[in-house]
Design an enzyme around this catalytic site. Structure first.
Site, PDB file in Angstrom:
ATOM      1  N   TYR A   1       0.376  -0.901   0.339  1.00 35.33           N
ATOM      2  CA  TYR A   1       0.270   0.105   0.332  1.00 35.33           C
ATOM      3  C   TYR A   1       0.676   0.992  -0.040  1.00 35.33           C
ATOM      4  CZ  TYR A   1      -3.437   2.975   1.255  1.00 35.33           C
ATOM      5  OH  TYR A   1      -4.205   4.347   1.300  1.00 35.33           O
TER       6      TYR A   1
ATOM      7  N   LYS B   1       1.245   4.030  -2.969  1.00 31.40           N
ATOM      8  CA  LYS B   1      -0.037   5.526  -2.683  1.00 31.40           C
ATOM      9  C   LYS B   1       1.909   6.484  -3.250  1.00 31.40           C
ATOM     10  CE  LYS B   1      -3.865   5.116  -1.973  1.00 31.40           C
ATOM     11  NZ  LYS B   1      -4.364   5.598  -2.604  1.00 31.40           N
TER      12      LYS B   1
END
Length: 181
Positions: A165, A169
């Site tokens: 994750y 990002k």
């Protein structure tokens, strides 16, 4: 004339709150979700509040779904003013399997949605945005995508380790900078 705004992952959470805020500001708001019933329910909720909302089936991990969604928006509105890439996943949050560092399959799944999905949506909808007087794109990221925050021992994000994750990002942040140029 109101702006036309599309929010991927607009059926719940931050996406739905954004959809509601845009609709309350007088925009025609398109709630895009990979699940038709969830998109319909979210749009109907806004319509029941007297707001201008529509639903759209759009799975960011399917190039054919994205292309079909862009075609439908073009047919209905001819342009798009605001694109919000909000769809994202964090499967590491519920992963109960022990890994040395990270699960490569989870990286693939996360990047397919959070990075490749956003790029696929941008590429498909950019021609519609170019038809707007002031087309704009918002890519929803996270402080967890900040390399500075993740490397700072004083940051509340320092101890968090969800590498798929976090790196997805960070990649989305990089894409946003490249797109702005």
């Amino acid at each position: 004339m109101s702006n036309i705004a599309l929010i991927t992952g607009g059926n719940r959470g931050l996406g739905f709150a954004t959809a509601r805020a845009l609709a309350r500001a007088g925009n025609t708001t398109i709630i895009a979700s990979r699940d038709e019933s969830r998109a319909r329910d979210a749009a109907e909720q806004l319509i029941a509040e007297g707001l201008d909302a529509e639903r759209l089936v759009l799975d960011v991990t399917s190039s054919s779904s994205v292309a079909d969604a862009a075609k439908r928006v073009r047919e209905r509105h001819e342009h798009l003013d605001i694109l919000i890439n909000n769809a994202g996943i964090l499967p590491e949050a519920t992963d109960s399997v022990e890994h040395e560092f990270a699960d490569p399959a989870m990286f693939q799944q996360t990047f397919d949605t959070n990075v490749v999905g956003a790029v696929t949506v941008i590429e498909a909808f950019l021609p519609l945005l170019r038809g707007s007087e002031a087309g704009r794109i918002v890519n929803v990221s996270s402080t967890m995508g900040s390399l500075v925050e993740r490397a700072n021992p004083d940051s509340p994000y320092y101890a968090m380790v969800v590498p798929a994750y976090q790196s997805s990002k960070a990649a989305l942040n990089s894409i946003t900078i490249g797109l702005s140029k």
